[in-house]
Scaffold this motif. Structure first.
Motif, PDB file in Angstrom:
ATOM      1  N   ASP A 110       0.854  -1.180   0.000  1.00 47.71           N
ATOM      2  CA  ASP A 110       0.000   0.000   0.000  1.00 47.71           C
ATOM      3  C   ASP A 110       0.893   1.234   0.000  1.00 47.71           C
ATOM      4  N   PRO A 111       0.973   1.967  -1.110  1.00 49.37           N
ATOM      5  CA  PRO A 111       1.889   3.106  -1.157  1.00 49.37           C
ATOM      6  C   PRO A 111       1.307   4.314  -0.432  1.00 49.37           C
ATOM      7  N   PRO A 123      19.501  -3.506  -1.991  1.00 50.13           N
ATOM      8  CA  PRO A 123      18.252  -3.852  -2.681  1.00 50.13           C
ATOM      9  C   PRO A 123      18.485  -4.048  -4.173  1.00 50.13           C
ATOM     10  N   GLU A 124      17.860  -5.077  -4.711  1.00 40.05           N
ATOM     11  CA  GLU A 124      17.964  -5.412  -6.140  1.00 40.05           C
ATOM     12  C   GLU A 124      16.650  -5.049  -6.813  1.00 40.05           C
ATOM     13  N   PHE A 125      16.714  -4.210  -7.831  1.00 38.70           N
ATOM     14  CA  PHE A 125      15.517  -3.735  -8.513  1.00 38.70           C
ATOM     15  C   PHE A 125      14.757  -4.877  -9.175  1.00 38.70           C
ATOM     16  N   LEU A 126      13.427  -4.856  -9.024  1.00 34.74           N
ATOM     17  CA  LEU A 126      12.586  -5.839  -9.698  1.00 34.74           C
ATOM     18  C   LEU A 126      11.716  -5.180 -10.762  1.00 34.74           C
ATOM     19  N   ILE A 127      10.887  -4.193 -10.336  1.00 39.17           N
ATOM     20  CA  ILE A 127       9.917  -3.610 -11.260  1.00 39.17           C
ATOM     21  C   ILE A 127       9.532  -2.223 -10.780  1.00 39.17           C
ATOM     22  N   TYR A 128       9.159  -1.370 -11.739  1.00 37.06           N
ATOM     23  CA  TYR A 128       8.765   0.009 -11.470  1.00 37.06           C
ATOM     24  C   TYR A 128       7.449   0.299 -12.184  1.00 37.06           C
ATOM     25  N   PHE A 129       6.479   0.831 -11.436  1.00 40.86           N
ATOM     26  CA  PHE A 129       5.191   1.242 -11.994  1.00 40.86           C
ATOM     27  C   PHE A 129       5.094   2.762 -12.007  1.00 40.86           C
ATOM     28  N   GLN A 130       4.563   3.290 -13.085  1.00 43.41           N
ATOM     29  CA  GLN A 130       4.176   4.696 -13.129  1.00 43.41           C
ATOM     30  C   GLN A 130       2.674   4.650 -13.382  1.00 43.41           C
ATOM     31  N   GLY A 131       1.889   4.995 -12.368  1.00 39.38           N
ATOM     32  CA  GLY A 131       0.450   4.807 -12.484  1.00 39.38           C
ATOM     33  C   GLY A 131       0.107   3.324 -12.484  1.00 39.38           C
ATOM     34  N   THR A 132      -0.699   2.907 -13.431  1.00 42.51           N
ATOM     35  CA  THR A 132      -1.128   1.510 -13.492  1.00 42.51           C
ATOM     36  C   THR A 132      -0.185   0.630 -14.295  1.00 42.51           C
ATOM     37  N   PRO A 167      -3.438  -2.503 -10.491  1.00 44.04           N
ATOM     38  CA  PRO A 167      -4.608  -2.297 -11.371  1.00 44.04           C
ATOM     39  C   PRO A 167      -5.255  -0.914 -11.286  1.00 44.04           C
ATOM     40  N   GLU A 168      -5.231  -0.279 -10.126  1.00 47.08           N
ATOM     41  CA  GLU A 168      -5.897   1.018  -9.999  1.00 47.08           C
ATOM     42  C   GLU A 168      -4.908   2.139  -9.728  1.00 47.08           C
ATOM     43  N   GLY A 169      -3.642   1.861  -9.918  1.00 48.95           N
ATOM     44  CA  GLY A 169      -2.635   2.900  -9.732  1.00 48.95           C
ATOM     45  C   GLY A 169      -2.315   3.203  -8.280  1.00 48.95           C
ATOM     46  N   SER A 170      -2.746   2.311  -7.379  1.00 58.16           N
ATOM     47  CA  SER A 170      -2.438   2.522  -5.963  1.00 58.16           C
ATOM     48  C   SER A 170      -1.797   1.255  -5.399  1.00 58.16           C
ATOM     49  N   VAL A 171      -2.593   0.371  -4.816  1.00 58.82           N
ATOM     50  CA  VAL A 171      -2.080  -0.869  -4.234  1.00 58.82           C
ATOM     51  C   VAL A 171      -1.434  -1.738  -5.311  1.00 58.82           C
TER      52      VAL A 171
END
Lengths: 114, 111
Positions: A24-25, A43-52, A70-74
């Motif tokens: 939960d960001p 820490p080893e980078f896995l994935i980055y989301f911008q919005g959804t 899915p909704e740009g939050s959780v």
């Protein structure tokens, strides 16, 4: 205000099982990151989301790993057919807009695969 | 792969002394950040320095950046026992979306 929340804090699972880790960001943060950290390592980078959308998933080690927002939050990090080598601390972080804004980390989920 | 490498790997000092940690990286960057991590916890952001900046201060922290040498240093002045933690540098590459962390320096401040 509330910081980044990760659940569960600890997860023990058997080899071959499926697990989901939740993040939960901070409200209003558009960017969300997943990292994996082994003992004594950075820490080893896995994935980055911008919005959804996943703007960069180049760190996912193989197709057993998948993440959604899915909704740009959780966000949920999903690991199929877990292996003992997947055991690590999984960290989630969010930032206001991504580049040039600091990351705010949760306390992580400690995953142990037996 | 890890972009930044911290030096030293471990540092032990007395309370009141200054602590200096160094970070080297390999490719051009947009910015460099320093984070602290207490055992078993998430990372806490300390300072962000952009590629066109040479020095930045925040309280007892001083960060320098030398892009010609691809290196940065973090100075903690008048250290306290509460500064005991792992310290990581992280680079935001000039092209790309991810923040890449080094392996960290473990700092122990003895009281």
């Amino acid at each position: 205000g509330a910081g980044v929340s990760q659940t569960p804090s600890n997860k023990v699972t058997e080899k071959g099982k499926y697990v989901e880790l939740r993040c939960d960001p901070i409200s209003g943060h558009t960017a969300l990151y997943w990292y994996r950290q082994s003992l004594g390592q950075g820490p080893e980078f896995l994935i980055y989301f911008q919005g959804t959308g996943a703007a960069d998933d180049s760190g996912l080690p193989n197709d057993r790993f998948f993440a959604v927002r899915p909704e740009g939050s959780v966000s949920t990090l999903k690991i199929q057919r877990t292996e003992r080598g997947d055991s690590a601390m999984y960290l989630c972080a969010s930032s206001l807009w991504g580049r040039n804004s600091p990351l705010h980390f949760g306390n992580g989920t400690r995953l142990t695969v037996t | 792969s890890q972009q930044g490498e911290e030096d030293p790997q471990a540092l032990s000092i007395q309370e009141g002394e200054n602590a200096t940690m160094n970070c080297s990286y390999k490719t051009s960057i947009n910015n460099l950040q320093w984070y602290r991590q207490n055992s078993g916890r998430g990372l806490v952001h300390l300072i962000l320095i952009r590629s066109n900046e040479r020095e930045k201060h925040s309280g007892r922290l001083r960060v320098t950046l030398d892009t010609s040498k691809k290196s940065s240093s973090l100075l903690i002045t008048a250290s306290r026992a509460a500064d005991t933690a792992s310290y990581f540098c992280a680079t935001d590459k000039e092209y790309g979306n991810k923040l890449v962390f080094g392996a960290g320096t473990i700092l122990r401040v003895k009281s």
